[in-house]
Design a protein around this motif. Structure first.
Motif, PDB file in Angstrom:
ATOM      1  N   ILE A 163       4.373  -1.392 -10.874  1.00 17.95           N
ATOM      2  CA  ILE A 163       3.012  -1.247 -11.381  1.00 17.95           C
ATOM      3  C   ILE A 163       2.202  -0.451 -10.374  1.00 17.95           C
ATOM      4  O   ILE A 163       2.158  -0.789  -9.188  1.00 17.95           O
ATOM      5  CB  ILE A 163       2.347  -2.621 -11.615  1.00 17.95           C
ATOM      6  N   ASP A 164       1.548   0.595 -10.855  1.00 18.15           N
ATOM      7  CA  ASP A 164       0.712   1.445  -9.996  1.00 18.15           C
ATOM      8  C   ASP A 164      -0.753   1.142 -10.298  1.00 18.15           C
ATOM      9  O   ASP A 164      -1.241   1.401 -11.402  1.00 18.15           O
ATOM     10  CB  ASP A 164       1.018   2.920 -10.259  1.00 18.15           C
ATOM     11  N   ARG A 165      -1.467   0.556  -9.311  1.00 17.13           N
ATOM     12  CA  ARG A 165      -2.889   0.259  -9.480  1.00 17.13           C
ATOM     13  C   ARG A 165      -3.754   1.160  -8.601  1.00 17.13           C
ATOM     14  O   ARG A 165      -4.828   0.771  -8.171  1.00 17.13           O
ATOM     15  CB  ARG A 165      -3.177  -1.214  -9.165  1.00 17.13           C
ATOM     16  N   SER A 210       0.826  -1.212   0.000  1.00 21.03           N
ATOM     17  CA  SER A 210       0.000   0.000   0.000  1.00 21.03           C
ATOM     18  C   SER A 210       0.857   1.257   0.000  1.00 21.03           C
ATOM     19  O   SER A 210       0.340   2.363  -0.152  1.00 21.03           O
ATOM     20  CB  SER A 210      -0.920   0.007   1.226  1.00 21.03           C
ATOM     21  N   LYS A 211       2.173   1.088   0.173  1.00 22.08           N
ATOM     22  CA  LYS A 211       3.084   2.237   0.257  1.00 22.08           C
ATOM     23  C   LYS A 211       3.999   2.299  -0.959  1.00 22.08           C
ATOM     24  O   LYS A 211       4.694   1.337  -1.270  1.00 22.08           O
ATOM     25  CB  LYS A 211       3.912   2.149   1.533  1.00 22.08           C
ATOM     26  N   ASP A 212       4.018   3.441  -1.608  1.00 21.73           N
ATOM     27  CA  ASP A 212       4.867   3.633  -2.782  1.00 21.73           C
ATOM     28  C   ASP A 212       6.346   3.542  -2.409  1.00 21.73           C
ATOM     29  O   ASP A 212       7.152   3.006  -3.164  1.00 21.73           O
ATOM     30  CB  ASP A 212       4.568   4.986  -3.421  1.00 21.73           C
ATOM     31  N   GLN A 213       6.712   4.046  -1.234  1.00 19.07           N
ATOM     32  CA  GLN A 213       8.106   4.005  -0.804  1.00 19.07           C
ATOM     33  C   GLN A 213       8.598   2.571  -0.647  1.00 19.07           C
ATOM     34  O   GLN A 213       9.722   2.239  -1.038  1.00 19.07           O
ATOM     35  CB  GLN A 213       8.276   4.754   0.518  1.00 19.07           C
ATOM     36  N   ASN A 214       7.756   1.716  -0.098  1.00 17.82           N
ATOM     37  CA  ASN A 214       8.129   0.312   0.075  1.00 17.82           C
ATOM     38  C   ASN A 214       8.353  -0.353  -1.277  1.00 17.82           C
ATOM     39  O   ASN A 214       9.322  -1.102  -1.469  1.00 17.82           O
ATOM     40  CB  ASN A 214       7.043  -0.431   0.853  1.00 17.82           C
TER      41      ASN A 214
END
Length: 350
Positions: free
Chosen positions: A316-318, A264-268
């Protein structure tokens, strides 16, 4: 209307009816999509891990012969040999598809499986009745029998002549009509993403924690890794992943592996992608050292290099979830360069 036109109309109608019947027969009994859905649609939303294999599809792939040659040959014990003889069922040729869901029930690891294939129902039920019990249910009969050397019992029921469900848990009927929940919808979405793969495993939350060793009582991933390899950073990043999938799809003479981690975290996701890219670069550099070349040999080194050349890491960004996808190829040369695991014994059936 003259007789010739009537005969033509009747002939056309008969042909269309026959074609429709043939199409219906093909869709019901031969469609891989329907066969896949027949086992995956019953997977419970509460599952931690789901494992699926489409052996019918895999047997058609050239790579399958190399995989079978590499895989360990199970030692067939007397109990399984008796089961195969008395029921006429041999999983190597009669099992087409199987899906297995795993979940924790207190301290017990419970599995629920649905298998599609060619079964002799009467022989299998007669075999189970020898040492087990039968319980009548509306429209079905549930059989239960002990497993040698294990405290639990196995329960099973025929859903169709080519479809059987079984579990080591005590609540088989509760698995047969899974409620439609947000959890089951989440599983369905992941199944659709790997729809082209005849082999996959999907884990979520506790299932991932069990693998990486962050769940109480679980074995640490580093203890399972070859050579004792450990990466605290990788374990930390995976601990923040909500879903993890590993899928395999034969492509000509090789198996394409696609792994996807959802967070759920972009940084991760960004850190995980950077770490994987860094591991690939280090591995390529390591294979170039004279010491490694001497230890591995030219054949093994070439096989590992081919794998590393096929590696692709992408993000991949969903929207709500940010995923990292890792892809690479397993080749026949890689299988030949590795040592097969030690033979494993098939569990006794009673």
């Amino acid at each position: 209307m003259d007789a010739r036109k009537i005969r033509l109309a009747v002939s056309l109608a008969a042909s269309l009816t026959l074609a429709a019947a043939f199409l219906l027969y093909f869709l019901v009994f031969h469609s891989p999509v329907l066969g896949r859905d027949s086992v995956l649609s019953l997977m419970p939303g509460s599952a931690e891990t789901v494992f699926f294999v489409d052996l019918f599809d895999l047997r058609q792939a050239p790579f399958f012969a190399d995989l079978i040659a590499w895989a360990p040959k199970p030692m067939v014990d007397n109990a399984y040999d008796e089961f195969r003889r008395d029921t006429g069922f041999d999983y190597e040729k009669d099992l087409d598809r199987i899906a297995v869901a795993f979940e924790k029930n207190a301290t017990q690891q419970v599995f629920f499986a649905v298998a599609n294939g060619r079964f002799d129902r009467k022989k299998i039920e007669d075999y189970a009745a020898k040492s087990g019990t039968a319980q009548k249910q509306p429209g079905s009969e549930i059989f239960s029998f002990p497993v040698t050397g294990r405290p639990e019992r196995i329960s099973f029921v025929f859903l169709r002549k080519d479809l059987i469900a079984f579990t080591n848990g005590s609540g088989l009927p509760s698995f047969l009509n899974p409620p439609k929940t947000t959890e089951s919808a989440d599983w369905r979405a992941r199944f659709e993403r790997v729809a082209g793969s005849p082999l996959f495993a999907i884990l979520r939350n506790d299932g991932i924690a069990e693998v990486i060793g962050t769940q109480p009582g679980s074995e640490n991933l580093a203890q399972r890794a070859a050579g004792g390899f450990t990466s605290p950073q990788l374990s930390s990043l995976l601990a923040q992943v909500q879903w993890l999938s590993v899928a395999g799809k034969p492509e000509n003479d090789r198996l394409r592996i696609v792994t996807e981690a959802e967070s759920s975290k972009d940084q991760n996701a960004r850190q995980l992608a950077d770490l994987l890219n860094g591991v690939v670069l280090l591995a390529r550099a390591g294979l170039g050292s004279p010491r490694t070349q001497q230890q591995l040999g030219m054949g093994a080194r070439t096989a590992y290099l081919d794998v590393l050349k096929s590696v692709e890491v992408s993000r991949i960004d969903r929207g709500e979830t940010k995923s990292v996808r890792l892809m690479f190829d397993v080749t026949p040369q890689l299988l030949k360069s590795t040592t097969s695991p030690a033979p494993t014994a098939l569990p006794a059936t009673r």
